[in-house]
Design a protein around this motif. Structure first.
Motif, PDB file in Angstrom:
ATOM      1  N   UNK A  97       0.811  -1.224   0.000  1.00  0.00           N
ATOM      2  CA  UNK A  97       0.000   0.000   0.000  1.00  0.00           C
ATOM      3  C   UNK A  97       0.844   1.274   0.000  1.00  0.00           C
ATOM      4  N   UNK A  98       2.149   1.157  -0.230  1.00  0.00           N
ATOM      5  CA  UNK A  98       3.003   2.347  -0.197  1.00  0.00           C
ATOM      6  C   UNK A  98       2.577   3.398  -1.220  1.00  0.00           C
ATOM      7  N   UNK A  99       2.217   3.028  -2.467  1.00  0.00           N
ATOM      8  CA  UNK A  99       1.732   4.066  -3.388  1.00  0.00           C
ATOM      9  C   UNK A  99       0.477   4.776  -2.888  1.00  0.00           C
ATOM     10  N   UNK A 100      -0.370   4.056  -2.178  1.00  0.00           N
ATOM     11  CA  UNK A 100      -1.578   4.684  -1.631  1.00  0.00           C
ATOM     12  C   UNK A 100      -1.205   5.693  -0.551  1.00  0.00           C
ATOM     13  N   UNK A 101      -0.210   5.350   0.277  1.00  0.00           N
ATOM     14  CA  UNK A 101       0.252   6.294   1.297  1.00  0.00           C
ATOM     15  C   UNK A 101       0.777   7.572   0.659  1.00  0.00           C
ATOM     16  N   UNK A 126      -0.525  11.371   1.079  1.00  0.00           N
ATOM     17  CA  UNK A 126       0.395  12.417   1.525  1.00  0.00           C
ATOM     18  C   UNK A 126       0.381  13.612   0.567  1.00  0.00           C
ATOM     19  N   UNK A 127       0.301  13.335  -0.737  1.00  0.00           N
ATOM     20  CA  UNK A 127       0.288  14.425  -1.708  1.00  0.00           C
ATOM     21  C   UNK A 127      -0.966  15.285  -1.592  1.00  0.00           C
ATOM     22  N   UNK A 160       1.879  16.162   4.487  1.00  0.00           N
ATOM     23  CA  UNK A 160       2.158  15.800   5.887  1.00  0.00           C
ATOM     24  C   UNK A 160       2.096  14.276   6.037  1.00  0.00           C
ATOM     25  N   UNK A 161       3.232  13.691   6.402  1.00  0.00           N
ATOM     26  CA  UNK A 161       3.296  12.239   6.510  1.00  0.00           C
ATOM     27  C   UNK A 161       2.377  11.725   7.618  1.00  0.00           C
ATOM     28  N   UNK A 162       2.302  12.449   8.733  1.00  0.00           N
ATOM     29  CA  UNK A 162       1.522  11.933   9.859  1.00  0.00           C
ATOM     30  C   UNK A 162       0.028  11.926   9.523  1.00  0.00           C
ATOM     31  N   UNK A 208      -0.420   8.853   7.385  1.00  0.00           N
ATOM     32  CA  UNK A 208      -0.387   7.641   8.212  1.00  0.00           C
ATOM     33  C   UNK A 208      -1.715   7.467   8.944  1.00  0.00           C
ATOM     34  N   UNK A 209      -2.264   8.556   9.474  1.00  0.00           N
ATOM     35  CA  UNK A 209      -3.555   8.478  10.155  1.00  0.00           C
ATOM     36  C   UNK A 209      -4.656   8.024   9.196  1.00  0.00           C
ATOM     37  N   UNK A 210      -4.622   8.552   7.971  1.00  0.00           N
ATOM     38  CA  UNK A 210      -5.628   8.159   6.983  1.00  0.00           C
ATOM     39  C   UNK A 210      -5.487   6.680   6.615  1.00  0.00           C
ATOM     40  N   UNK A 211      -4.262   6.222   6.413  1.00  0.00           N
ATOM     41  CA  UNK A 211      -4.047   4.823   6.063  1.00  0.00           C
ATOM     42  C   UNK A 211      -4.443   3.893   7.200  1.00  0.00           C
ATOM     43  N   UNK A 212      -4.157   4.293   8.436  1.00  0.00           N
ATOM     44  CA  UNK A 212      -4.555   3.473   9.582  1.00  0.00           C
ATOM     45  C   UNK A 212      -6.072   3.359   9.654  1.00  0.00           C
ATOM     46  N   UNK A 213      -6.761   4.462   9.396  1.00  0.00           N
ATOM     47  CA  UNK A 213      -8.227   4.423   9.389  1.00  0.00           C
ATOM     48  C   UNK A 213      -8.748   3.510   8.287  1.00  0.00           C
TER      49      UNK A 213
END
Length: 352
Positions: free
Chosen positions: A46-50, A54-55, A60-62, A65-70
Protein backbone atom coordinates in the motif's frame (compact mmCIF):
# COMPACT_ATOMS: atom_id res chain seq x y z
CA UNK A 1 51.19 -23.11 10.65
CA UNK A 2 50.31 -22.01 14.20
CA UNK A 3 49.19 -18.63 12.85
CA UNK A 4 46.85 -20.31 10.38
CA UNK A 5 45.37 -22.47 13.14
CA UNK A 6 44.77 -19.39 15.33
CA UNK A 7 43.11 -17.62 12.37
CA UNK A 8 40.90 -20.65 11.70
CA UNK A 9 39.93 -20.86 15.37
CA UNK A 10 39.15 -17.14 15.48
CA UNK A 11 36.98 -17.42 12.35
CA UNK A 12 35.17 -20.51 13.66
CA UNK A 13 34.46 -18.94 17.05
CA UNK A 14 33.31 -15.74 15.40
CA UNK A 15 30.90 -17.69 13.14
CA UNK A 16 29.55 -19.65 16.12
CA UNK A 17 29.07 -16.47 18.15
CA UNK A 18 27.37 -14.69 15.24
CA UNK A 19 25.09 -17.69 14.60
CA UNK A 20 24.17 -17.91 18.26
CA UNK A 21 23.44 -14.18 18.35
CA UNK A 22 21.15 -14.46 15.34
CA UNK A 23 19.29 -17.46 16.81
CA UNK A 24 18.89 -15.70 20.18
CA UNK A 25 17.62 -12.54 18.49
CA UNK A 26 15.08 -14.48 16.45
CA UNK A 27 13.97 -16.34 19.55
CA UNK A 28 13.42 -13.08 21.43
CA UNK A 29 11.54 -11.56 18.49
CA UNK A 30 9.51 -14.72 17.86
CA UNK A 31 6.22 -13.31 19.28
CA UNK A 32 6.49 -10.38 16.86
CA UNK A 33 7.44 -12.28 13.70
CA UNK A 34 3.89 -12.83 12.40
CA UNK A 35 2.87 -9.24 13.05
CA UNK A 36 6.09 -7.95 11.46
CA UNK A 37 5.50 -10.05 8.32
CA UNK A 38 1.92 -8.78 8.03
CA UNK A 39 2.99 -5.18 8.64
CA UNK A 40 5.78 -5.40 6.04
CA UNK A 41 3.39 -6.92 3.52
CA UNK A 42 0.77 -4.23 4.11
CA UNK A 43 3.30 -1.38 3.91
CA UNK A 44 4.95 -2.64 0.71
CA UNK A 45 1.61 -3.32 -0.97
CA UNK A 46 0.00 0.00 0.00
CA UNK A 47 3.00 2.35 -0.20
CA UNK A 48 1.73 4.07 -3.39
CA UNK A 49 -1.58 4.68 -1.63
CA UNK A 50 0.25 6.29 1.30
CA UNK A 51 2.11 8.62 -1.08
CA UNK A 52 -1.21 9.47 -2.77
CA UNK A 53 -2.72 10.45 0.58
CA UNK A 54 0.39 12.42 1.53
CA UNK A 55 0.29 14.43 -1.71
CA UNK A 56 -3.30 15.45 -0.99
CA UNK A 57 -2.95 16.08 2.74
CA UNK A 58 -0.60 19.06 2.53
CA UNK A 59 2.41 16.70 2.21
CA UNK A 60 2.16 15.80 5.89
CA UNK A 61 3.30 12.24 6.51
CA UNK A 62 1.52 11.93 9.86
CA UNK A 63 -1.81 12.86 8.30
CA UNK A 64 -1.28 10.26 5.58
CA UNK A 65 -0.39 7.64 8.21
CA UNK A 66 -3.55 8.48 10.15
CA UNK A 67 -5.63 8.16 6.98
CA UNK A 68 -4.05 4.82 6.06
CA UNK A 69 -4.55 3.47 9.58
CA UNK A 70 -8.23 4.42 9.39
CA UNK A 71 -8.53 2.71 6.01
CA UNK A 72 -6.90 -0.46 7.34
CA UNK A 73 -9.25 -0.45 10.33
CA UNK A 74 -12.21 -0.16 7.97
CA UNK A 75 -10.93 -2.94 5.72
CA UNK A 76 -10.53 -5.34 8.65
CA UNK A 77 -13.40 -4.22 10.86
CA UNK A 78 -16.19 -3.58 8.32
CA UNK A 79 -16.61 -7.24 7.17
CA UNK A 80 -16.64 -8.42 10.78
CA UNK A 81 -19.06 -5.66 11.82
CA UNK A 82 -21.26 -6.45 8.81
CA UNK A 83 -21.44 -10.11 9.80
CA UNK A 84 -22.11 -9.38 13.48
CA UNK A 85 -24.65 -6.68 12.65
CA UNK A 86 -26.56 -9.03 10.36
CA UNK A 87 -26.76 -11.66 13.08
CA UNK A 88 -27.85 -9.13 15.74
CA UNK A 89 -30.50 -7.43 13.58
CA UNK A 90 -31.95 -10.75 12.48
CA UNK A 91 -31.53 -12.66 15.76
CA UNK A 92 -35.28 -13.27 16.20
CA UNK A 93 -35.72 -14.38 12.61
CA UNK A 94 -32.66 -16.62 12.86
CA UNK A 95 -34.03 -18.23 16.03
CA UNK A 96 -37.41 -18.81 14.38
CA UNK A 97 -35.72 -20.31 11.37
CA UNK A 98 -33.69 -22.68 13.53
CA UNK A 99 -36.83 -23.79 15.39
CA UNK A 100 -38.66 -24.40 12.11
CA UNK A 101 -35.87 -26.71 11.00
CA UNK A 102 -37.05 -29.25 13.60
CA UNK A 103 -40.29 -29.79 11.65
CA UNK A 104 -38.74 -29.49 8.21
CA UNK A 105 -39.40 -32.35 5.81
CA UNK A 106 -37.43 -32.75 2.61
CA UNK A 107 -39.51 -33.15 -0.56
CA UNK A 108 -39.04 -36.00 -2.97
CA UNK A 109 -36.12 -35.58 -5.41
CA UNK A 110 -36.98 -33.97 -8.76
CA UNK A 111 -37.06 -36.23 -11.80
CA UNK A 112 -34.19 -34.43 -13.52
CA UNK A 113 -31.75 -35.47 -10.79
CA UNK A 114 -32.30 -39.16 -11.61
CA UNK A 115 -31.55 -38.44 -15.27
CA UNK A 116 -28.11 -37.01 -14.55
CA UNK A 117 -25.36 -39.18 -16.07
CA UNK A 118 -23.11 -41.26 -13.78
CA UNK A 119 -24.27 -39.68 -10.49
CA UNK A 120 -28.05 -39.42 -10.93
CA UNK A 121 -28.97 -42.72 -9.26
CA UNK A 122 -26.59 -42.15 -6.34
CA UNK A 123 -27.88 -38.61 -5.73
CA UNK A 124 -31.49 -39.84 -5.86
CA UNK A 125 -30.76 -42.62 -3.37
CA UNK A 126 -28.95 -40.25 -0.98
CA UNK A 127 -31.80 -37.73 -1.24
CA UNK A 128 -34.45 -40.37 -0.49
CA UNK A 129 -32.49 -41.65 2.50
CA UNK A 130 -32.11 -38.10 3.89
CA UNK A 131 -35.83 -37.42 3.34
CA UNK A 132 -36.79 -40.68 5.08
CA UNK A 133 -34.58 -40.05 8.12
CA UNK A 134 -35.71 -36.42 8.50
CA UNK A 135 -33.94 -33.75 10.48
CA UNK A 136 -33.58 -36.03 13.49
CA UNK A 137 -31.69 -38.59 11.45
CA UNK A 138 -29.42 -35.97 9.96
CA UNK A 139 -28.72 -34.56 13.42
CA UNK A 140 -27.89 -37.99 14.81
CA UNK A 141 -25.36 -38.46 12.02
CA UNK A 142 -23.89 -35.04 12.65
CA UNK A 143 -23.58 -35.41 16.43
CA UNK A 144 -20.10 -37.05 16.37
CA UNK A 145 -18.82 -34.15 14.26
CA UNK A 146 -20.64 -31.59 16.41
CA UNK A 147 -18.56 -32.57 19.43
CA UNK A 148 -15.34 -32.02 17.50
CA UNK A 149 -16.67 -28.72 16.15
CA UNK A 150 -17.53 -27.56 19.68
CA UNK A 151 -14.03 -28.40 20.92
CA UNK A 152 -12.50 -26.55 17.97
CA UNK A 153 -14.67 -23.47 18.58
CA UNK A 154 -13.73 -23.50 22.28
CA UNK A 155 -10.03 -23.62 21.45
CA UNK A 156 -10.40 -20.85 18.87
CA UNK A 157 -12.34 -18.69 21.32
CA UNK A 158 -9.39 -18.96 23.69
CA UNK A 159 -7.16 -17.59 20.94
CA UNK A 160 -9.44 -14.62 20.20
CA UNK A 161 -7.57 -12.40 22.65
CA UNK A 162 -4.22 -13.36 21.14
CA UNK A 163 -5.56 -12.69 17.66
CA UNK A 164 -6.81 -9.25 18.73
CA UNK A 165 -3.42 -8.38 20.24
CA UNK A 166 -1.68 -9.51 17.04
CA UNK A 167 -4.01 -7.26 15.06
CA UNK A 168 -3.21 -4.25 17.25
CA UNK A 169 0.52 -5.00 17.09
CA UNK A 170 0.31 -5.24 13.30
CA UNK A 171 -1.36 -1.83 13.12
CA UNK A 172 1.30 -0.28 15.36
CA UNK A 173 4.17 -1.77 13.36
CA UNK A 174 2.48 -0.71 10.12
CA UNK A 175 2.25 2.91 11.33
CA UNK A 176 5.92 2.86 12.39
CA UNK A 177 7.00 1.44 9.03
CA UNK A 178 4.96 4.05 7.20
CA UNK A 179 6.78 6.76 9.17
CA UNK A 180 10.27 5.49 8.27
CA UNK A 181 9.61 3.55 5.09
CA UNK A 182 12.28 5.19 2.94
CA UNK A 183 15.04 4.64 5.51
CA UNK A 184 14.01 0.99 6.01
CA UNK A 185 13.99 0.45 2.24
CA UNK A 186 17.53 1.81 1.95
CA UNK A 187 18.69 -0.52 4.72
CA UNK A 188 17.13 -3.57 3.06
CA UNK A 189 18.53 -2.61 -0.35
CA UNK A 190 21.96 -2.10 1.21
CA UNK A 191 21.76 -5.52 2.85
CA UNK A 192 20.85 -7.12 -0.48
CA UNK A 193 23.67 -5.26 -2.24
CA UNK A 194 26.16 -6.29 0.43
CA UNK A 195 24.98 -9.89 0.21
CA UNK A 196 25.00 -10.38 -3.57
CA UNK A 197 25.85 -7.11 -5.28
CA UNK A 198 23.46 -5.84 -7.90
CA UNK A 199 21.65 -9.17 -7.98
CA UNK A 200 20.89 -8.94 -4.29
CA UNK A 201 19.47 -5.45 -4.74
CA UNK A 202 17.39 -6.63 -7.68
CA UNK A 203 16.12 -9.57 -5.61
CA UNK A 204 14.93 -7.15 -2.91
CA UNK A 205 13.12 -5.02 -5.49
CA UNK A 206 11.59 -8.14 -7.01
CA UNK A 207 10.32 -9.24 -3.59
CA UNK A 208 8.53 -5.90 -3.22
CA UNK A 209 7.02 -6.23 -6.69
CA UNK A 210 5.83 -9.76 -5.92
CA UNK A 211 4.13 -8.60 -2.70
CA UNK A 212 2.42 -5.76 -4.54
CA UNK A 213 1.37 -8.04 -7.40
CA UNK A 214 -0.14 -10.62 -5.06
CA UNK A 215 -1.88 -7.90 -3.06
CA UNK A 216 -3.42 -6.53 -6.24
CA UNK A 217 -4.27 -9.92 -7.69
CA UNK A 218 -5.54 -11.72 -4.59
CA UNK A 219 -6.97 -9.05 -2.30
CA UNK A 220 -8.54 -6.78 -4.92
CA UNK A 221 -10.04 -9.77 -6.73
CA UNK A 222 -11.44 -11.07 -3.42
CA UNK A 223 -13.00 -7.69 -2.62
CA UNK A 224 -14.59 -7.42 -6.08
CA UNK A 225 -15.95 -10.97 -5.94
CA UNK A 226 -17.32 -10.47 -2.43
CA UNK A 227 -19.00 -7.19 -3.38
CA UNK A 228 -20.62 -8.67 -6.49
CA UNK A 229 -21.66 -11.77 -4.53
CA UNK A 230 -23.31 -9.59 -1.90
CA UNK A 231 -25.17 -7.60 -4.57
CA UNK A 232 -26.42 -10.79 -6.21
CA UNK A 233 -27.49 -12.37 -2.92
CA UNK A 234 -29.29 -9.20 -1.85
CA UNK A 235 -31.12 -8.81 -5.18
CA UNK A 236 -32.19 -12.47 -5.10
CA UNK A 237 -33.65 -12.01 -1.61
CA UNK A 238 -31.31 -14.42 0.20
CA UNK A 239 -31.50 -13.94 3.96
CA UNK A 240 -28.40 -12.86 5.89
CA UNK A 241 -26.79 -11.51 2.72
CA UNK A 242 -24.42 -9.33 4.77
CA UNK A 243 -23.14 -12.28 6.77
CA UNK A 244 -22.72 -14.37 3.62
CA UNK A 245 -20.85 -11.52 1.91
CA UNK A 246 -18.31 -11.45 4.75
CA UNK A 247 -17.93 -15.23 4.46
CA UNK A 248 -17.34 -14.91 0.69
CA UNK A 249 -14.62 -12.30 1.30
CA UNK A 250 -12.70 -14.61 3.63
CA UNK A 251 -13.16 -17.60 1.30
CA UNK A 252 -11.85 -15.64 -1.69
CA UNK A 253 -8.78 -14.42 0.21
CA UNK A 254 -8.12 -18.04 1.22
CA UNK A 255 -8.28 -18.98 -2.51
CA UNK A 256 -11.36 -21.16 -2.03
CA UNK A 257 -13.66 -18.90 -4.00
CA UNK A 258 -17.31 -17.87 -3.61
CA UNK A 259 -18.79 -21.20 -4.78
CA UNK A 260 -19.37 -22.68 -1.26
CA UNK A 261 -21.78 -19.79 -0.60
CA UNK A 262 -23.28 -19.09 -4.02
CA UNK A 263 -24.02 -22.68 -5.07
CA UNK A 264 -26.13 -23.52 -1.96
CA UNK A 265 -27.93 -20.18 -2.37
CA UNK A 266 -28.90 -21.08 -5.96
CA UNK A 267 -30.03 -24.55 -4.88
CA UNK A 268 -32.10 -23.02 -2.07
CA UNK A 269 -33.89 -20.67 -4.46
CA UNK A 270 -34.81 -23.49 -6.84
CA UNK A 271 -35.86 -25.63 -3.91
CA UNK A 272 -38.08 -22.84 -2.60
CA UNK A 273 -39.80 -22.46 -5.96
CA UNK A 274 -38.13 -19.13 -6.83
CA UNK A 275 -37.17 -20.30 -10.32
CA UNK A 276 -36.74 -16.82 -11.81
CA UNK A 277 -34.47 -15.55 -9.05
CA UNK A 278 -32.69 -18.90 -8.96
CA UNK A 279 -31.85 -18.59 -12.65
CA UNK A 280 -30.75 -14.98 -12.15
CA UNK A 281 -28.45 -15.91 -9.26
CA UNK A 282 -27.12 -18.90 -11.22
CA UNK A 283 -26.05 -16.71 -14.14
CA UNK A 284 -24.74 -14.03 -11.76
CA UNK A 285 -22.78 -16.65 -9.79
CA UNK A 286 -21.18 -18.06 -12.94
CA UNK A 287 -19.89 -14.60 -13.82
CA UNK A 288 -18.59 -13.99 -10.28
CA UNK A 289 -16.93 -17.41 -10.00
CA UNK A 290 -15.06 -17.28 -13.33
CA UNK A 291 -14.11 -13.60 -13.21
CA UNK A 292 -11.02 -14.29 -11.08
CA UNK A 293 -9.58 -16.25 -14.03
CA UNK A 294 -9.42 -12.98 -15.97
CA UNK A 295 -9.13 -10.27 -13.31
CA UNK A 296 -6.42 -11.83 -11.15
CA UNK A 297 -3.83 -12.38 -13.94
CA UNK A 298 -4.24 -8.80 -15.18
CA UNK A 299 -3.76 -7.35 -11.68
CA UNK A 300 -0.81 -9.61 -10.84
CA UNK A 301 0.94 -8.69 -14.08
CA UNK A 302 0.57 -5.01 -13.19
CA UNK A 303 2.43 -5.62 -9.93
CA UNK A 304 5.10 -8.11 -10.99
CA UNK A 305 6.05 -9.46 -14.41
CA UNK A 306 6.30 -13.08 -13.33
CA UNK A 307 4.81 -16.33 -14.68
CA UNK A 308 1.23 -16.70 -13.50
CA UNK A 309 1.77 -20.38 -12.67
CA UNK A 310 4.63 -19.39 -10.36
CA UNK A 311 2.43 -16.87 -8.53
CA UNK A 312 -0.45 -19.34 -8.25
CA UNK A 313 1.82 -22.08 -6.90
CA UNK A 314 3.28 -19.62 -4.39
CA UNK A 315 -0.16 -18.49 -3.21
CA UNK A 316 -1.59 -22.00 -2.75
CA UNK A 317 1.61 -23.58 -1.45
CA UNK A 318 2.28 -20.69 0.92
CA UNK A 319 -1.28 -20.86 2.22
CA UNK A 320 -0.94 -24.58 2.98
CA UNK A 321 2.53 -24.20 4.50
CA UNK A 322 2.28 -21.00 6.54
CA UNK A 323 -1.42 -20.19 6.83
CA UNK A 324 -2.97 -16.96 5.59
CA UNK A 325 0.31 -15.02 5.71
CA UNK A 326 1.72 -17.61 3.30
CA UNK A 327 -0.47 -16.08 0.58
CA UNK A 328 2.21 -13.36 0.41
CA UNK A 329 5.28 -15.21 1.70
CA UNK A 330 4.98 -18.07 -0.80
CA UNK A 331 5.01 -15.97 -4.00
CA UNK A 332 7.86 -13.79 -2.68
CA UNK A 333 10.07 -16.79 -1.94
CA UNK A 334 9.34 -18.45 -5.28
CA UNK A 335 9.79 -15.18 -7.20
CA UNK A 336 13.22 -14.52 -5.70
CA UNK A 337 14.33 -18.15 -6.18
CA UNK A 338 13.05 -18.14 -9.77
CA UNK A 339 14.89 -14.91 -10.62
CA UNK A 340 18.17 -16.02 -9.04
CA UNK A 341 17.96 -19.36 -10.86
CA UNK A 342 17.38 -17.61 -14.19
CA UNK A 343 20.32 -15.27 -13.56
CA UNK A 344 22.56 -18.24 -12.73
CA UNK A 345 21.51 -20.05 -15.93
CA UNK A 346 21.99 -16.93 -18.04
CA UNK A 347 25.48 -16.44 -16.62
CA UNK A 348 26.40 -19.93 -17.73
CA UNK A 349 25.16 -19.17 -21.23
CA UNK A 350 27.18 -15.96 -21.42
CA UNK A 351 30.44 -17.64 -20.38
CA UNK A 352 32.69 -18.36 -23.40
Amino acid sequence: MAERQRELTRTLLGAIFLGGLIVASLWILRPFVAAAIWATTIVVATWPVLLWFQARLWKRRWLAIAAMTAVLLLVFVVPLALAIGTVVLNADELLTWLKSMASFRMPTPPDWIARLPFIGSKLTLAWEQAAASGVEGLLSRAMPYAGRLTQWLASEAGNAGVLFMQFLLTLILTALMYASGEAAALVVLGFGRRLAGNRGENAVRLAGQAIRGVALGVVVTAVVQAALSGIGLGMAGIKFAGLLTAVVAFLCIAQIGPSPVLVPAVIWLYWSGETTWGTFLLVWSMVVVIMDNFLRPVLIKRGADLPLLLIFAGVVGGLLAFGLVGVFVGPVVLAVAYTLLRAWIDDDRLDP
